[in-house]
Design a protein around this motif. Sequence first.
Motif, PDB file in Angstrom:
ATOM      1  N   TRP A 256       4.716   4.117  -3.528  1.00 44.04           N
ATOM      2  CA  TRP A 256       5.385   2.924  -2.994  1.00 44.04           C
ATOM      3  C   TRP A 256       4.430   2.118  -2.109  1.00 44.04           C
ATOM      4  N   LYS A 260       3.271  -1.699  -2.878  1.00 41.91           N
ATOM      5  CA  LYS A 260       3.481  -2.776  -1.913  1.00 41.91           C
ATOM      6  C   LYS A 260       2.173  -3.462  -1.561  1.00 41.91           C
ATOM      7  N   GLN A 263       1.289  -5.789  -4.295  1.00 39.12           N
ATOM      8  CA  GLN A 263       2.159  -6.960  -4.301  1.00 39.12           C
ATOM      9  C   GLN A 263       1.732  -7.982  -3.259  1.00 39.12           C
TER      10      GLN A 263
END
Length: 273
Positions: A256, A260, A263
């Motif tokens: 995760w 992130k 992103q």
Amino acid sequence: MGNLKQRSAREWGRYLWTLVRNSLAPTALMALFWLLLGWVRAAGVQWVILWPLNFLTGALSGLEGSALGGTIGKAILLVIFNSFFRGIVVRRKGDERRRVHFLEELKKESVSTVLARIPQYGNLRLLTGDRTPLMLGCGLLGVGIALASYPFLTGNGSLVNSMVCVALFLSVGKQISKQRGLLITLLNIVLARKALRTVNRSAVDRVFAGFAVGMAAAVPVAAVRAVPLVGGALWMLLARVLPGALILAGVGCLGWTLWKARQIQPAGQGAGK
């Protein structure tokens, strides 16, 4: 130049010989315990008074279950025992004065300050301090790895062979809190390599702190096995299923974090343009 190399090699050899010489006595003592307790067990003697000796020395590790794992566990226990023994031998009177001064200070300080002096308490605080997905994932990964490896290192996952877990808990926790010792030295050497200089040191420390806490948790997990009727099922759940779940959760948190970061990166690059 040649003399410098020769002198360094001689000093290095003298240092190694000192380590070997200082380790001879504790190694011989531990080996004697292993032989005697192994012979007693082979003779069918199972006195209750022998249980503490078997636990403290790890004498029965490898006799049942995984012989390889038990042997590795014994080797780890021997290394830690040697380090502890050498630490006692090299202490001087100055250490006694510091110890007396420390005990006097304990009477004046609060409980929280006293706990802060305990390395393992510091590791527990480290695990619960930074609660970002990255740090949470590293902590879960460390705990999961410890619980998953404990049955192997003890040979059969029994409580009587779990002294290696206690030793690893104390040793790893102390080295992390003081940032020195064999583990920290090897870690610094690895992270000094060019390809690994960008590795988050705090994240690595969190993995080791989780490992130390997981080794401490392995002892009550081993004790669960002796519970009548449901002990076997509970042990399978805590020693086989739970470690896998913790490792998967840790990997998920790390994934995760990476997702992130990817992103955010394109957005930052677009803003820069």
